[in-house]
Design an enzyme around this catalytic site. Structure first.
Site, PDB file in Angstrom:
ATOM      1  N   ASP A   4       0.839  -1.201   0.016  1.00 23.42           N
ATOM      2  CA  ASP A   4       0.024  -0.178  -0.156  1.00 23.42           C
ATOM      3  C   ASP A   4       0.922   1.302   0.083  1.00 23.42           C
ATOM      4  O   ASP A   4       1.970   1.342   0.592  1.00 23.42           O
ATOM      5  CB  ASP A   4      -0.684  -0.115   1.183  1.00 23.42           C
ATOM      6  CG  ASP A   4      -1.888   0.955   1.347  1.00 23.42           C
ATOM      7  OD1 ASP A   4      -2.534   1.034   0.468  1.00 23.42           O
ATOM      8  OD2 ASP A   4      -1.891   1.690   2.264  1.00 23.42           O
ATOM      9  N   GLU A  23       1.601   0.127  -4.809  1.00 26.51           N
ATOM     10  CA  GLU A  23       0.760   0.979  -5.116  1.00 26.51           C
ATOM     11  C   GLU A  23       1.284   2.218  -5.263  1.00 26.51           C
ATOM     12  O   GLU A  23       1.528   3.079  -4.311  1.00 26.51           O
ATOM     13  CB  GLU A  23      -0.457   0.971  -4.135  1.00 26.51           C
ATOM     14  CG  GLU A  23      -1.382   2.051  -4.399  1.00 26.51           C
ATOM     15  CD  GLU A  23      -2.345   2.579  -3.283  1.00 26.51           C
ATOM     16  OE1 GLU A  23      -3.389   3.131  -3.384  1.00 26.51           O
ATOM     17  OE2 GLU A  23      -1.972   2.568  -2.184  1.00 26.51           O
TER      18      GLU A  23
END
Ligand SMILES: [Ca+2]
Ligand SMILES: [Ca+2]
Length: 1004
Positions: free
Chosen positions: A718, A747
């Site tokens: 993330d 990400e």
């Protein structure tokens, strides 16, 4: 306060227990397995829906994880027909001692069960009913009448209301010999002992005679459990007798009819009469459950406190009856099929797992240890201490509402050891983070050969130690002891080293041949409403709130793996499943509260492992969502950080500036680039400081631990660029050092091709930085497809040209094969919302997702018309519940019957494309050649030496004619192809017409 400590401990022990594979025992615990054994009474008929040995065998790993040592199988023999009670009869009316009840399977099934149990390190004892047979047992007519007790008329006799039996006569020596022979029949098959029904109705000399012979002849440790409380049963050779008196007393205490004094007088009576003999202690068993009610009926809220006594009082050999392990509040029918529903691990399981681990870890709690010392007592409370050498266990129980209890042990001085276990043969050096009150004032060593302490580091908080543990090449899997010493005081904390799975390091990961299905676990399927709220988490379920928890869980995913596989997916990425203990909006999981624990509202660590295994069985890989940038304010360490710089702290709340370019911009100010990585993402998520070497090491080990523990196949990281980039690149290196082929996708939410490319490992960056991150998410392509399909009247540079332009930038990337491509995810509008719920646009998008280069990923429900119907984006709303995932849902889109109209049409379109894509190397690894147009169409070929796939997208509102001759450089010679979606044969020419808003995918 004390309860809280227990809960903290519970989570560690649950993890440790989940890891446990019986290895070298801690040297302080007795070598006699009966001393710390927990017994499980298996009611084969009711334990599983099938009611067979085979189905029960499948349950054995769960019993092992629960911490069971001995499985007692209730009578497994053919049941008499004469006088039979109910339809199926009582197990205790036996027609043949040397065969199995056909209801349960065959002798071969039993042998398989026994073998599996032994493989798992479980012992198996079987119920032995020596007092009587069924009235139609062949002995009644075939043997001498004196084998049975008979009345004046010569008829066999019954006892009590047991109208389905005939009592045997032990005056007959031949009958005794036959009985002994039947017992040998089972001992020869390999069982570990007997539970002897109404043992005190059978003469002492019979038991003494056979037990002496058996113990002499069979070299293994045999265990004999008597249903009976007479002290002569011990003289007869029984290891363990029923503590009936305690059981009735516990019922009385729970019902307010008895107090502490009566418990203390029982303990004294027990000590005088039984000494070091084992006593079967229980809050339920098959008789209590069926005839007097469940522990919840008899004991109400006191059931846990009473169980704690059953596990900790002197002599205790605890029993769990079928169903208790999941808190099943139901009286089983005794003579009929009345199976447990398909229940799974829940809070009751955690409770018993904790008690069993406690029993196993403590010599002070060995069944034969009579030590008992009152610390304090009152009319309605008791605190007592059990000791064995250095080991001390202190138990406090409130014998009235609210029935609180606590168990204090030396290792509770250490409330956490992370990682909770480790493996032999790992490349990564192990560093334990140990948390406990004033633990830094203790010295630490490891007891056991092959392991040693290589370094001890104090933190700024006195309650942490970071301990480097060397797991030498000669280290064997097993339980080691961390030994803590201060002056003359010392205590031990068990630590498990497991055997590394073969081939673990070489595991393969997700690639371009995969199709990833992204799930928000809270919103997918709620298979277990029993875990929607738990005692140790704050937020409770409320399905009416978009940002609330809805109750979805791991079991819900496990139950629908077939749906996911059928769609053509070959991998699952779940948004984080780890504990998120925020008071609000904890459903998304990105504010971690415990890095080593699956959120109990999703399930357990063991269940995560099961999820991975089930996914693998169905050919799916599992990708774990990893968050290193931030934890949650609800994380346990936020109350007591090891170092001040464990997280980024500021005089007042400071947000990140979200300015990605500052990570690579040669002109960037330190102010901007520092703020990018050290400012907080949102106020509820403290920003981790990866420049702290202990913090970085913690995260490296953590990702490796989950991979090794669960067998998972890949990671998704993330908010990647918000991490300090150099330490984060070392994090990637560390994970890849352990698993060279593991794929990790970061990400890096950037719309600029060059700035996105910067983050992929191996990219030739101007500043020499290498992230070592294998995969990046193709945000520019996602944005291009979204914009192209949203525009109603595109001008030049818009419409499908956007997609052409995105693919035209492929030269920018270091490794195209590692690009994750997607239409949407949990942070974006639902595609159906973006494209005004136009199924034609959806189909165009699916066609692109299935055919352009990269690793495709689809957000759950985007295979159908999941939409909020609103113009604005609300995360809580777009992460909607999957219809059919909740009991009582009006429609069930998981099933073919439940899908109709556009839902069925879209679903089947996706399924067709992605089932086709599975075997297409030309799509997985082929090259791309595309053709620029100015009319809102897009044409490209995927090709290799042998195959070609042609894709034509007409995104305009008019029909178009394919300019086939423009493609001659690659299309010449292509004759008849197959339309991938319809299966129809097609020959494309310059006059082939493609209807408005459609995509054509043709393979050659
Ligand atoms: Ca649930
Ligand atoms: Ca950061």
């Amino acid at each position: 306060m004390i309860m809280k400590r227990i809960l903290l401990l519970l989570s560690i022990i649950a993890v440790a227990a989940a890891c446990s594979e019986k290895g070298a025992k801690a040297p302080t615990v007795s070598d006699d397995w009966t001393e710390n054994a927990v017994i499980y009474e298996l009611n084969v008929r009711q334990a599983t829906p099938e009611g067979t040995f085979a189905a029960a065998e499948a349950k054995l790993p769960e019993l092992k994880e629960l911490g069971i040592d001995v499985v007692w199988i209730m009578p497994l023999y053919p049941i008499g027909v004469e006088g039979r009670k109910g339809t199926l009869g009582s197990y205790y009316a036996i027609k043949d001692y040397c065969d199995v009840n056909p209801e349960f399977g065959t002798l071969a099934d039993f042998d398989s069960f026994l073998c599996k149990a032994h493989d798992l390190g479980l012992k198996v004892i079987i119920d032995w009913v020596a007092n009587h047979t069924s009235p139609d047992h062949p002995w009644v007519t075939e043997k001498d009448p004196s084998w049975y007790v008979r009345d004046a008329e010569g008829k066999t006799v019954v006892e009590y209301d047991w109208t389905d039996i005939a009592k045997l006569d032990y005056a007959n020596k031949d009958m005794r010999a036959a009985m002994e022979g039947c017992m040998r029949f089972w001992l020869d098959r390999g069982i570990d002992g007997f539970r002897c029904d109404v043992a005190s109705q059978v003469p002492q000399d019979f038991w003494a005679d056979v037990f002496t012979k058996f113990r002499n002849e069979y070299p293994r440790r045999l265990f004999f459990l008597a249903e009976g409380e007479e002290t002569w049963l011990n003289d007869a050779g029984f290891d363990c007798t029923y503590a009936w008196r305690l059981h009735h007393l516990l019922n009385d205490i729970a019902q307010g009819k008895a107090d502490t004094d009566s418990l203390l007088s029982y303990i004294k009576w027990n000590e005088e009469g039984y000494g070091t003999s084992h006593r079967l202690t229980f809050t339920s068993n098959h008789d209590e459950n069926s005839w007097n009610g469940t522990e919840f009926e008899r004991m109400g809220d006191a059931w846990k406190a009473m169980a704690v006594l059953c596990w900790t009082l002197p002599g205790s050999q605890p029993l769990i009856y079928t169903g208790q392990e999941v808190g099943y509040d139901h009286r089983f029918e005794f003579f009929e099929k009345d199976p447990m529903p398909d229940w799974h691990h829940n809070a009751a399981t955690d409770f018993y797992t904790y008690l069993n681990a406690l029993k196993h870890a403590h010599p002070a709690l060995e069944s034969g240890n009579p030590s008992f010392e009152i610390v304090s007592s009152s009319d309605s409370s008791l605190c007592f201490k059990r000791t064995a050498g250095n080991d001390v266990v202190t138990v406090s129980v409130l014998l009235k509402a609210p029935w609180t209890w606590s168990v204090d042990t030396p290792e509770t001085r250490v409330s956490k050891v992370e990682p909770p276990c480790w493996w032999t043969g790992m490349k990564t050096d192990l560093q334990l983070m140990i948390y406990g009150e004033d633990i830094s004032s203790w010295d630490v060593s490891v007891d056991g050969s092959g392991l040693s302490v290589a370094g001890i580091h104090k933190a700024e908080s006195p309650n942490y130690l970071f301990v480097d543990v060397k797991v030498g090449p000669g280290a064997k899997p097993g339980t080691y002891d961390l030994v803590f010493r201060k002056g003359s005081d010392s205590f031990r904390r068990p630590y498990e080293i497991l055997a590394r799975e073969e081939g673990s390091a070489a595991r393969k990961s997700f690639t371009t041949s995969d199709f990833i299905y992204l799930i928000n676990p809270d919103r997918f399927a709620n298979a277990d409403p029993g875990n929607d709220n738990t005692d140790d988490t704050f937020e409770t379920a409320d399905r009416s709130r978009p940002f609330g928890r809805h109750g979805g869980d791991l079991q819900g995913i496990i139950d629908h793996i077939d749906y996911i596989a059928d769609l053509g997916a070959t991998a699952i990425w779940c948004t984080p499943l780890l504990m998120d203990n925020q008071h609000h909006e904890s459903y998304h999981g990105y504010a971690c509260g415990d890095y080593y624990r699956i959120d109990p509202r999703f399930g357990s660590n063991a269940q995560y492992k099961e999820y991975v295994a089930k996914a693998h069985e169905k050919g799916l890989k599992v990708i774990m969502d990893i968050v290193t940038n931030h934890c949650g304010t609800g994380h346990w360490w936020m109350k007591d950080l090891p170092f001040n710089d464990w997280i980024h702290q500021f005089p007042e709340y400071t947000n990140t500036n979200y300015i990605f370019p500052s990570a690579m911009d040669p002109n960037a100010s330190d102010y901007d680039s520092n703020l990018l990585v050290s400012g907080w993402f949102v106020p509820s998520m403290p920003d981790m400081n990866l420049d702290n070497p202990f913090m970085l090491k913690y995260f490296q080990q953590w990702a490796i631990w989950w991979t090794e523990y669960s067998g998972q196949d890949g990671l998704r990281v993330d908010t990647y660029p918000y991490n300090e980039k150099v330490p984060m690149s070392k994090w990637c290196e560390a994970v890849l050092n352990e698993y060279p082929d593991l794929n990790i996708v970061g990400e890096c939410w950037d719309s600029n091709f060059d700035q996105l490319a910067y983050w992929q490992g191996g990219n030739a960056n101007g500043d020499g930085f290498d992230s070592h991150l294998p995969s990046i998410m193709d945000f520019p392509l996602q944005e291009a497809i979204n914009a192209a399909l949203s525009e109603s009247n595109p001008g030049w540079g818009q419409g499908m040209y956007r997609v052409y332009n995105a693919i035209a930038h492929d030269a920018t990337y270091h490794d195209l094969s590692k690009m994750m491509i997607f239409l949407s995810n949990h942070d974006h509008y639902r595609i159906a919302d973006s494209w005004h719920q136009d199924p034609d646009k959806m189909k165009i998008a699916y066609s692109l997702l299935a055919t352009v280069r990269g690793i495709p990923q689809l957000f759950y429900g985007d295979e159908m018309m999941f939409a909020t119907g609103k113009d604005y984006k609300s995360d809580g709303e777009l992460r909607m519940d999957f219809p059919g995932g909740w009991e009582g849902d009006a429609t069930n889109l998981f099933t073919e019957e439940g899908r109709a109209g556009v839902e069925a049409e879209l679903h089947d379109y996706v399924k067709t494309l992605f089932q086709w894509r599975k075997g297409k190397d030309v799509i997985h690894n082929g090259r791309t050649k595309h053709f620029m147009t100015r009319d809102n169409t897009y044409a490209f070929f995927r090709y290799n030496d042998t195959d070609k796939v042609f894709v034509y997208v007409n995104n305009s509102p008019e029909e178009k004619t394919i300019p086939w001759s423009h493609y001659a450089e690659i299309a010449s010679g292509l004759g008849e192809g197959v339309n991938v979606v319809t299966g129809e044969k097609v020959t494309i020419t310059d006059s082939t017409v493609v209807p408005a808003s459609t995509a054509l995918v043709v393979e050659y």
